[in-house]
Design a protein around this motif. Structure first.
Motif, mmCIF file in Angstrom:
data_model
loop_
_atom_site.group_PDB
_atom_site.id
_atom_site.type_symbol
_atom_site.label_atom_id
_atom_site.label_comp_id
_atom_site.label_asym_id
_atom_site.label_seq_id
_atom_site.Cartn_x
_atom_site.Cartn_y
_atom_site.Cartn_z
ATOM 1 N N GLY A 75 37.518 45.382 67.331
ATOM 2 C CA GLY A 75 36.973 46.040 66.149
ATOM 3 C C GLY A 75 36.771 47.528 66.330
ATOM 4 N N GLY A 76 37.017 48.033 67.535
ATOM 5 C CA GLY A 76 36.901 49.472 67.761
ATOM 6 C C GLY A 76 38.022 50.231 67.071
ATOM 7 N N GLN A 77 37.785 51.505 66.857
ATOM 8 C CA GLN A 77 38.743 52.322 66.109
ATOM 9 C C GLN A 77 39.476 53.315 66.998
ATOM 10 O OE1 GLN A 77 37.194 54.229 62.512
ATOM 11 N NE2 GLN A 77 38.794 55.783 62.565
ATOM 12 N N MET A 78 40.783 53.430 66.748
ATOM 13 C CA MET A 78 41.586 54.483 67.367
ATOM 14 C C MET A 78 41.933 55.512 66.302
ATOM 15 S SD MET A 78 45.468 54.239 68.835
ATOM 16 C CE MET A 78 46.088 53.598 67.258
ATOM 17 N N SER A 79 41.845 56.791 66.646
ATOM 18 C CA SER A 79 42.256 57.845 65.724
ATOM 19 C C SER A 79 43.139 58.826 66.467
ATOM 20 C CB SER A 79 41.038 58.586 65.166
ATOM 21 O OG SER A 79 40.199 57.702 64.468
ATOM 22 N N LEU A 80 44.137 59.328 65.773
ATOM 23 C CA LEU A 80 45.031 60.287 66.417
ATOM 24 C C LEU A 80 45.547 61.293 65.407
ATOM 25 C CD1 LEU A 80 48.238 59.588 65.648
ATOM 26 C CD2 LEU A 80 47.807 57.661 67.147
ATOM 27 N N ILE A 81 46.032 62.400 65.952
ATOM 28 C CA ILE A 81 46.724 63.388 65.118
ATOM 29 C C ILE A 81 48.106 63.587 65.712
ATOM 30 C CG2 ILE A 81 45.726 65.373 66.371
ATOM 31 C CD1 ILE A 81 45.705 66.811 63.565
ATOM 32 N N ALA A 82 49.110 63.682 64.842
ATOM 33 C CA ALA A 82 50.493 63.762 65.320
ATOM 34 C C ALA A 82 51.351 64.452 64.279
ATOM 35 C CB ALA A 82 51.036 62.365 65.602
ATOM 36 N N ARG A 83 52.607 64.652 64.615
ATOM 37 C CA ARG A 83 53.534 65.205 63.640
ATOM 38 C C ARG A 83 54.108 64.074 62.785
ATOM 39 N NH1 ARG A 83 57.020 69.939 66.464
ATOM 40 N NH2 ARG A 83 58.012 68.215 67.547
ATOM 41 N N PRO A 84 54.471 64.379 61.531
ATOM 42 C CA PRO A 84 54.953 63.317 60.642
ATOM 43 C C PRO A 84 56.127 62.530 61.207
ATOM 44 C CG PRO A 84 54.490 65.305 59.385
ATOM 45 C CD PRO A 84 54.340 65.685 60.833
ATOM 46 N N GLN A 85 57.007 63.181 61.962
ATOM 47 C CA GLN A 85 58.183 62.450 62.460
ATOM 48 C C GLN A 85 57.809 61.374 63.468
ATOM 49 O OE1 GLN A 85 58.068 65.919 62.559
ATOM 50 N NE2 GLN A 85 58.901 66.644 64.483
ATOM 51 N N SER A 86 56.551 61.337 63.898
ATOM 52 C CA SER A 86 56.121 60.306 64.844
ATOM 53 C C SER A 86 55.574 59.054 64.143
ATOM 54 C CB SER A 86 55.037 60.881 65.765
ATOM 55 O OG SER A 86 55.547 61.975 66.492
ATOM 56 N N ILE A 87 55.561 59.036 62.826
ATOM 57 C CA ILE A 87 54.987 57.895 62.103
ATOM 58 C C ILE A 87 55.604 56.574 62.548
ATOM 59 C CG2 ILE A 87 54.847 56.759 59.851
ATOM 60 C CD1 ILE A 87 54.527 59.439 58.552
ATOM 61 N N GLY A 88 56.934 56.553 62.659
ATOM 62 C CA GLY A 88 57.603 55.309 63.028
ATOM 63 C C GLY A 88 57.156 54.806 64.391
#
Lengths: 286, 286
Positions: free
Chosen positions: B171-184
């Protein structure tokens, strides 16, 4: 009393084409089909394939806007293909009908069977698709005809995008509309077949989660994915993936407000001005 | 002349914490780290892990805003970990330092080695990460320290998100920031480990393509992906994945305009009001 299924004839694009659709059952075309059609651009005898065309709304919207485009509608359901054929038989569509063909075909066919069904390798400049939305886990609909249009079998995007990759010429464009949760499957299916994937979120109202994504990609491109602006209308002519990058509410307001003679808004109006009852009820502000 | 590397001490959050950073080389923290930090919410002794923490900007921003959070910074580069330790030694950070720890560790470790490095299974409530951005195919940077921070090895998201999945509680949360091309790659790496993936596009200016995505997901959730609104500030308190759902330009204007005593904007101001030179140069309007 008659055995013929109930049908409606709905005007789209301010009456520039009409659509025969099942009434009270089956999938009825609306905003999604018009958004999808807005992704196609080009001039001359553009060959466009509409996979899972239903009654033909998206394909006819393209044929109506691009005066020389040749559109092939591929639909697996005999019932829906019949609606598409009735659509082409309408006197109101006489000017378009010569440029539109209906193929009763399963778009997930492979190899020789796919070619024999009219899905010919390398033939098309642009492939559009509005695949069934609801995953198998969703509630079953008691409406069998709608069920076929809305159910999303395992591997759907892989199968549909594989066909799009096969029937497009190199450098040809695929465009689709889908739900946001399908982004992963879409990106995976594009794989090495397509590049330059552009994803445009579509929001019903500002500040809400996207309820659809528009995606386009180019066969053989190596360009990276980009995520387009979702809810702004800059007035500029947008680039290929999104002539329609605003919320439907904003769009509806704009359509009501814009002067019919404004060429800058021709595309928008052409894509969105829908006079059918569905659109009046669901999209245009009261 | 001295052999000690050049460094700067930059104030963040209107001086609520300071950061020691390399000057003229290495990765310097800015908007990305503050956006990432804005994803963490909660009360009490929240255990937060910052993977690839660099000098500790995102982790310290969380510790500064959430007064009882306990933050573990994991950084592989000895140089950057040393900047983080210098940061914790600053007298200006004395109030935070007791709740922040630095671990010199490779976040891609597995099994027992990972646990021994402080990346303990099931230990954390929230994992944040701002993984290296540039793909191997990008131009090489002549700056070796920056090169390590910016290079994106094959399988990066798979390796980092695997670790996040291991060290989070259920139930813990992960958050990240990335470039759009990394969505996949992000969606694929979440796989069966995470659900409820929320993706928020971040646009530098309205109408432009997204230059970053914020993503959050919940360990063990089966909820579907959603695509959040990108460029609106409704004034409401946003839900978990995005306290910051506007363009940076809009945000900068808002920050300049908002009254400091307005509680509704505390979060926003807290996340974004950056006084360091980087932010003045790159984000705040002149």
């Amino acid at each position: 009393m008659t055995d013929a299924p109930a049908r409606t004839v709905d005007a789209f694009h301010r009456g520039r084409f009409h659509l025969v659709q099942p009434c009270g059952r089956g999938h009825r075309a609306g905003m999604d089909a018009m958004l999808l059609a807005s992704m196609v651009d080009g001039s001359g005898r553009l060959r466009v394939a509409d996979l899972g065309a239903g009654a033909g709304a998206a394909g006819l919207a393209v044929a109506s806007r691009l005066g020389e485009a040749e559109v092939s509608l591929f639909e697996m359901s005999p019932d829906m293909a019949d609606y598409a054929r009735q659509t082409l038989g309408l006197s109101q569509n006489a000017e378009l009908a010569g440029r539109v063909s209906v193929y009763e075909a399963d778009v997930t066919l492979k190899g020789a069977a796919r070619n024999a069904a009219g899905l010919v390798d390398g033939r098309f400049d642009h492939v559009i698709m509005n695949p069934p939305f609801n995953e198998a886990a969703d509630r079953r609909t008691p409406d069998a005809l709608k069920g076929v249009a809305h159910a999303m079998p395992e591997g759907l995007f892989e199968n549909w995008i594989r066909t799009a990759g096969a029937i497009l010429r190199p450098g040809g464009q695929m465009s689709l509309i889908a739900r946001p949760q399908s982004i992963g499957a879409i990106i995976a299916a594009c794989g090495n077949r397509f590049g330059g994937l552009e994803i445009t979120p579509v929001h019903a109202r500002q500040g809400e989660d996207a309820f659809r994504v528009l995606a386009s990609a180019v066969k053989g491109s190596r360009a990276r994915l980009s995520l387009r602006a979702s809810s702004s209308c800059t007035g500029r002519k947008a680039t290929r993936s999104c002539r329609m990058s605003m919320t439907s509410t904003m769009a509806a307001h704009l359509i009501r407000a814009m002067p019919p003679e404004d060429p800058q808004f021709f595309e928008l109006r052409s894509c969105l001005y829908l006079s059918c009852a569905y659109m009046r009820r669901n999209v245009l502000p009261r």
